[in-house]
Design a protein around this motif. Structure first.
Motif, PDB file in Angstrom:
ATOM      1  N   THR A  65       1.027  -1.122  -0.075  1.00 57.66           N
ATOM      2  CA  THR A  65      -0.115  -0.202  -0.095  1.00 57.66           C
ATOM      3  C   THR A  65       1.357   1.010   0.155  1.00 57.66           C
ATOM      4  OG1 THR A  65      -1.630  -1.072   1.287  1.00 57.66           O
ATOM      5  CG2 THR A  65      -1.873   1.379   1.704  1.00 57.66           C
ATOM      6  N   TYR A 109      -9.415   4.512   1.197  1.00 62.16           N
ATOM      7  CA  TYR A 109      -8.285   4.384  -0.001  1.00 62.16           C
ATOM      8  C   TYR A 109      -9.041   3.487  -1.253  1.00 62.16           C
ATOM      9  CZ  TYR A 109      -6.641   1.159   4.485  1.00 62.16           C
ATOM     10  OH  TYR A 109      -5.563   1.349   5.425  1.00 62.16           O
ATOM     11  N   ARG A 111      -8.001   1.671  -5.471  1.00 59.53           N
ATOM     12  CA  ARG A 111      -6.784   1.078  -6.368  1.00 59.53           C
ATOM     13  C   ARG A 111      -6.730   2.037  -7.805  1.00 59.53           C
ATOM     14  NH1 ARG A 111      -4.006  -3.483  -5.008  1.00 59.53           N
ATOM     15  NH2 ARG A 111      -5.739  -4.639  -3.876  1.00 59.53           N
ATOM     16  N   LYS A 117      -2.448  -0.018  -5.003  1.00 60.34           N
ATOM     17  CA  LYS A 117      -3.949   0.123  -3.793  1.00 60.34           C
ATOM     18  C   LYS A 117      -2.900   1.207  -2.825  1.00 60.34           C
ATOM     19  CE  LYS A 117      -5.150  -1.807   1.004  1.00 60.34           C
ATOM     20  NZ  LYS A 117      -5.123  -2.964   1.591  1.00 60.34           N
ATOM     21  N   CYS A 119      -3.860   4.464  -0.383  1.00 61.04           N
ATOM     22  CA  CYS A 119      -4.392   5.218   0.537  1.00 61.04           C
ATOM     23  C   CYS A 119      -3.962   6.860   1.239  1.00 61.04           C
ATOM     24  CB  CYS A 119      -4.041   4.225   1.968  1.00 61.04           C
ATOM     25  SG  CYS A 119      -5.025   4.573   4.120  1.00 61.04           S
TER      26      CYS A 119
END
Length: 125
Positions: A65, A109, A111, A117, A119
């Protein structure tokens, strides 16, 4: 600790359009293209998107992430909305407060169009 973060893409113009809109919500100017890469500069670091140098397809990290700091919940919400509008996909729970061992956080969050990914995080007082 970090000088930069670079992720891969399979479509540089699409990635630039996505990240120009997404990072613009955080006050980061449009990226500049340098050959097969796009760079986004800020006072706290560099974020870059690149076509893979080896010519193989870009893939996203399973379990990875990339977090972007926000100075308010409103910024995190704007970041999330811009990302969805630019072709990202909302994932996890809806943007909101999460509490745990590191305190109270506001998280959102996404994509990106290549599956990375992302955040947005605001540390709450």
């Amino acid at each position: 600790m970090f000088s930069h973060v670079m992720i891969g893409t399979n479509d540089l113009p699409r990635a630039k359009a996505f990240y120009d809109q997404l990072l613009g919500t955080l006050g980061v100017g449009p990226g500049f293209v340098d050959g097969h890469r796009v760079f986004y500069m800020s006072p706290t670091g560099v974020f870059a998107v690149s076509l893979p140098i080896d010519g193989e397809p870009a893939t996203c990290a399973n379990g990875g992430t990339i977090g972007f700091a926000c100075d308010s919940t409103d910024k995190a919400d704007a970041w999330h909305a811009a990302g969805v509008a630019a072709g990202g996909v909302s994932i996890e729970d809806p943007p909101g407060v999460r509490e745990g061992g590191v305190g109270k956080l506001y998280l959102a969050y996404l994509r990106d169009p290549d599956g990375n990914k992302l955040c947005a995080m605001h540390r709450m007082g």
